[in-house]
Enzyme design. Structure first.
Site, PDB file in Angstrom:
ATOM      1  CE  LYS A  39      19.900  42.363  78.637  1.00 52.25           C
ATOM      2  NZ  LYS A  39      20.109  43.299  77.661  1.00 52.25           N
ATOM      3  NE  ARG A 133      23.655  49.884  73.892  1.00 50.10           N
ATOM      4  CZ  ARG A 133      22.815  48.697  74.155  1.00 50.10           C
ATOM      5  NH1 ARG A 133      21.575  48.605  73.748  1.00 50.10           N
ATOM      6  NH2 ARG A 133      23.589  47.691  74.472  1.00 50.10           N
ATOM      7  CE1 TYR A 263     -13.561  51.633  79.310  1.00 49.56           C
ATOM      8  CE2 TYR A 263     -11.776  49.923  79.308  1.00 49.56           C
ATOM      9  CZ  TYR A 263     -12.634  50.744  80.000  1.00 49.56           C
ATOM     10  OH  TYR A 263     -12.486  50.441  81.283  1.00 49.56           O
ATOM     11  CG  MET A 311      -5.379  47.728  83.394  1.00 46.78           C
ATOM     12  SD  MET A 311      -5.519  48.900  84.787  1.00 46.78           S
ATOM     13  CE  MET A 311      -5.479  50.574  84.246  1.00 46.78           C
TER      14      MET A 311
HETATM   15  C1  LIG Z   1      25.779  43.793  76.261  1.00 44.61           C
HETATM   16  C2  LIG Z   1      24.731  42.706  76.076  1.00 44.61           C
HETATM   17  N1  LIG Z   1      25.248  41.366  75.555  1.00 44.61           N
HETATM   18  C3  LIG Z   1      24.294  40.548  75.454  1.00 44.61           C
HETATM   19  C4  LIG Z   1      23.140  40.454  75.411  1.00 44.61           C
HETATM   20  C5  LIG Z   1      22.301  39.413  74.928  1.00 44.61           C
HETATM   21  O1  LIG Z   1      21.570  39.521  73.794  1.00 44.61           O
HETATM   22  P1  LIG Z   1      20.455  38.337  73.040  1.00 44.61           P
HETATM   23  O2  LIG Z   1      19.405  38.255  73.975  1.00 44.61           O
HETATM   24  O3  LIG Z   1      20.342  39.174  71.894  1.00 44.61           O
HETATM   25  O4  LIG Z   1      21.258  37.197  73.017  1.00 44.61           O
HETATM   26  C6  LIG Z   1      22.536  41.751  75.505  1.00 44.61           C
HETATM   27  C7  LIG Z   1      21.103  42.130  75.628  1.00 44.61           C
HETATM   28  O5  LIG Z   1      20.556  42.938  75.190  1.00 44.61           O
HETATM   29  C8  LIG Z   1      23.541  42.973  75.842  1.00 44.61           C
HETATM   30  O6  LIG Z   1      22.789  44.049  76.192  1.00 44.61           O
END
Ligand SMILES: Cc1ncc(COP(=O)(O)O)c(C=O)c1O
Length: 396
Positions: A39, A133, A263, A311
């Protein structure tokens, strides 16, 4: 937007990602699968390239947070492996995830109905064992959701999952162990009903902390990129940072005692020195909190960042020696290794009072991503959401 890699670039060694996956797999019990979490553009490393490297290193699943990320992986040709969308999904996003042939997460019976209404799909039921969550806190509800998925035409219950809140914290007063216990007890009951479910809970820290957390699959992000989930030196756990952030010395100028840079004049020279100007700033994700609070490697030596991060530029104190003039045009490493010196994402995170995750995720689209395998040319990718995928990858 095309990339101008000379200015500021993140070079990503996909061979390191592959080796980190092999390293993680060496921790896994026989038969446990590795799901690579890609992700947020692969924690800033490039999602599709990281995914391919992780698959080459033995990962068999991929996970993302958003439907759009699943779609983009598919569009970029990552077609084979299952992709799990772990995040919450609006009705439109649910359709997008299912259209990308991704698995989705559910925890209420109405979520199962929504999946059926969207045309059906594969679901993972989430128990909130203590993260607070997503997921249901009620194991009975989670079991009812598994049963609902089983009996709803078009919906296939595939997984049972949870997520740990304190896997990276050994001083958590037993919280991790309690979450693990809650999840294990629930899993025993659902596996009895549905033995084929893929059970998964562990993130990188949990994998490196407790083999009991492995179940059928682990979901690793940070460690596959060679960063340490416990904020320590990655080499302590034989992890290899995959990303190098570099820029160059675009200008060198004399700075007399009493003169300032940047700055707010937050650096005023106490004695005559030279300033090096590097074209990287908070517009690239090199955060303003690093003002007077970071080092940069040039010619194998550490130089302090002085003054305010702006920036588009930072300044470093190159010292009084006349030889500083010769550093004009030299490469500068902000994260990575040069000679015997090394700056880790963990060091940058400590200075910013944050975590390594945020350091690499925060690198802006303006930073060119150059992918290579141990130095052999790969592809240059501009991570820019508005650009069609085919225009986003350019061979170098
Ligand atoms: C639901 C979930 N599983 C797994 C992971 C992977 O975690 P990590 O990057 O600490 O291995 C994440 C990352 O935030 C997550 O949100």
């Amino acid at each position: 937007m095309t990339a101008t890699a000379d200015r500021t670039k993140a070079s990503v060694n996909t061979a390191a990602i592959e080796r980190n996956c092999l390293r993680l797999r060496s921790e896994l019990r026989e038969g446990v699968e590795l799901c690579a979490v890609v992700k947020a553009e692969g924690y800033g490393h490039g999602a599709a390239q990281s995914a391919r490297a992780a698959l080459a290193g033995g990962a068999s699943w991929l996970a993302v947070a958003a439907a759009q990320e699943a779609r983009e992986l598919r569009e970029e040709g990552v077609r084979g492996p299952r992709v799990l969308v772990m995040g919450a999904l609006s009705p439109v996003e649910l359709e997008e995830a299912l259209a990308a042939d991704a698995d989705v997460v559910v925890w209420h019976e109405r979520d199962v109905e929504a999946v059926a209404a969207a045309g059906g799909g594969r679901v993972h039921v989430k128990l909130d064992s203590g993260m607070g969550r997503l997921g249901t806190r009620d194991p009975d509800e989670a079991s009812r959701v598994v049963a609902a998925a089983r009996s709803t035409p078009g919906v296939e219950p595939v997984g049972a999952m949870t997520h740990f809140a304190t896997a990276d914290d050994f001083q958590d007063d037993g919280y991790f162990a309690r979450q693990l216990d809650t999840f294990t007890r629930w899993v025993r009951t659902v596996k009895a009903e549905q033995p084929g479910l893929v059970v998964h809970a562990a993130n990188s820290a949990a994998v490196l902390r407790d083999p009991e957390a492995q179940f059928d699959m682990v979901r690793c992000g940070i460690a596959i990129y060679g960063m340490d989930p416990f904020r320590a030196d990655p080499s302590d756990r034989a992890l290899e940072p995959a990303l190098e952030l570099s820029s160059y010395v675009a200008e060198v100028k004399a700075c007399r005692a009493g003169e300032s840079t940047g700055y707010g004049r937050r650096f005023v020279a106490e004695h005559d020195t030279h300033l090096g100007v590097l074209p990287i700033g908070y517009g690239d994700g090199w955060r303003r909190g690093l003002s007077n609070n970071a080092d940069v490697l040039i010619g194998g030596r550490r130089y302090p960042l002085v003054g305010t991060v702006s920036m588009d530029n930072i300044t470093v104190d190159l010292g009084a020696e006349e030889s500083a003039e010769r550093l004009r045009g030299e490469r500068a490493i902000l994260i990575g290794r040069q000679g015997s010196e090394r700056i880790t994402a963990e060091e940058v995170a400590r200075r910013l009072k944050t975590i390594n995750y945020e350091v690499t995720c925060g690198l802006a689209p303006r930073v060119s991503r150059i992918h290579h395998r141990d130095g052999a040319p790969g592809e240059e990718t501009v991570v820019h959401k508005d650009t069609p995928p085919l225009l986003r990858v350019r061979r170098v």
